[in-house]
Design a protein around this motif. Structure first.
Motif, short mmCIF file in Angstrom:
data_model
loop_
_atom_site.label_atom_id
_atom_site.label_comp_id
_atom_site.label_asym_id
_atom_site.label_seq_id
_atom_site.Cartn_x
_atom_site.Cartn_y
_atom_site.Cartn_z
N ILE A 55 35.74 -15.87 37.88
CA ILE A 55 35.48 -14.97 36.76
C ILE A 55 35.41 -13.54 37.28
N LYS A 56 36.15 -12.65 36.63
CA LYS A 56 36.10 -11.24 37.03
C LYS A 56 34.67 -10.75 36.88
N ARG A 57 34.25 -9.96 37.85
CA ARG A 57 32.85 -9.52 37.82
C ARG A 57 32.70 -8.10 38.35
N PRO A 58 31.60 -7.49 37.98
CA PRO A 58 30.60 -7.98 37.03
C PRO A 58 31.09 -7.85 35.59
N LEU A 59 30.52 -8.67 34.75
CA LEU A 59 30.75 -8.56 33.32
C LEU A 59 29.41 -8.11 32.73
N ILE A 60 29.46 -7.05 31.93
CA ILE A 60 28.23 -6.52 31.35
C ILE A 60 28.27 -6.72 29.85
N GLU A 61 27.19 -7.31 29.36
CA GLU A 61 27.07 -7.65 27.95
C GLU A 61 25.83 -6.98 27.37
N ARG A 62 26.01 -6.34 26.23
CA ARG A 62 24.88 -5.75 25.50
C ARG A 62 24.93 -6.27 24.08
N GLU A 63 23.83 -6.89 23.66
CA GLU A 63 23.72 -7.44 22.30
C GLU A 63 24.90 -8.34 21.95
N GLY A 64 25.31 -9.16 22.92
CA GLY A 64 26.38 -10.12 22.69
C GLY A 64 27.79 -9.57 22.79
N LYS A 65 27.92 -8.28 23.08
CA LYS A 65 29.25 -7.65 23.18
C LYS A 65 29.54 -7.28 24.63
N VAL A 66 30.76 -7.59 25.08
CA VAL A 66 31.18 -7.20 26.42
C VAL A 66 31.44 -5.69 26.40
N ILE A 67 30.70 -4.96 27.24
CA ILE A 67 30.86 -3.50 27.26
C ILE A 67 31.54 -3.01 28.54
N ALA A 68 31.61 -3.87 29.56
CA ALA A 68 32.29 -3.49 30.80
C ALA A 68 32.69 -4.75 31.55
N LEU A 69 33.82 -4.66 32.23
CA LEU A 69 34.33 -5.77 33.03
C LEU A 69 34.84 -5.19 34.34
N GLY A 70 34.23 -5.61 35.45
CA GLY A 70 34.56 -5.03 36.74
C GLY A 70 33.71 -3.79 36.97
N PHE A 71 33.97 -3.07 38.06
CA PHE A 71 33.23 -1.85 38.33
C PHE A 71 34.18 -0.69 38.51
N ASP A 72 34.02 0.30 37.64
CA ASP A 72 34.79 1.54 37.70
C ASP A 72 33.79 2.64 37.39
N GLU A 73 33.47 3.46 38.38
CA GLU A 73 32.43 4.46 38.21
C GLU A 73 32.69 5.39 37.03
N GLN A 74 33.94 5.80 36.85
CA GLN A 74 34.26 6.69 35.73
C GLN A 74 34.01 6.00 34.38
N GLU A 75 34.37 4.74 34.29
CA GLU A 75 34.14 3.97 33.07
C GLU A 75 32.62 3.80 32.82
N TYR A 76 31.87 3.54 33.88
CA TYR A 76 30.43 3.39 33.74
C TYR A 76 29.80 4.69 33.25
N LYS A 77 30.29 5.82 33.74
CA LYS A 77 29.74 7.11 33.29
C LYS A 77 29.92 7.26 31.78
N LYS A 78 31.05 6.79 31.25
CA LYS A 78 31.28 6.87 29.80
C LYS A 78 30.41 5.87 29.04
N VAL A 79 30.40 4.62 29.51
CA VAL A 79 29.67 3.55 28.83
C VAL A 79 28.17 3.80 28.82
N PHE A 80 27.66 4.32 29.93
CA PHE A 80 26.20 4.47 30.06
C PHE A 80 25.73 5.91 29.92
N ALA A 81 26.55 6.76 29.33
CA ALA A 81 26.15 8.16 29.10
C ALA A 81 24.94 8.15 28.17
N LYS A 82 23.97 8.95 28.52
CA LYS A 82 22.73 8.97 27.72
C LYS A 82 22.81 9.94 26.59
#
Length: 116
Positions: free
Chosen positions: A89-116
């Protein structure tokens, strides 16, 4: 938020380190210790496609017999393989409230997904 992966995976370690550094709270689900259900795999497949979930670049995939690899041509075959060999299984897989919000690790993508 739940992070699914394997704790000794370098990509997972990078993702967890990034999340901790940015004070993102999460729960970690280790496939090796806790397993994964058919229902969860099917749900993810519907969200991101089973092709995205199967890590064909990883060691586990490359070590499979060619016949086994060739058999993975639909969701049910992919789910069966991922349940049996969670390392595929591709990892990591991140799920929030039952929805997949990220698959794998990409720092630029994480900055967008987890922007406060």
């Amino acid at each position: 938020m739940i992070i699914y992966g394997i704790k000794n995976c370098n990509t997972v370690k990078s993702a967890l380190d990034w999340l901790k550094k940015h004070n993102v709270e999460f729960e970690f689900h280790d496939y090796k210790a806790k397993g994964i259900t058919d229902a969860k795999l099917k749900d993810w497949s519907k969200q991101v496609g089973w092709e995205s979930l199967v890590n064909k670049r990883g060691t586990t995939w490359r070590q499979l017999d060619e016949a086994v690899q060739a058999n993975v041509k639909n969701e049910s075959a992919a789910v069966a393989l991922m349940k049996e060999k969670t390392s595929v299984i591709k990892r990591p897989l991140i799920e929030r409230e039952g929805k997949v919000i990220a698959l794998g690790f990409d720092e630029q993508e994480y900055k967008k997904v987890f922007a406060k």
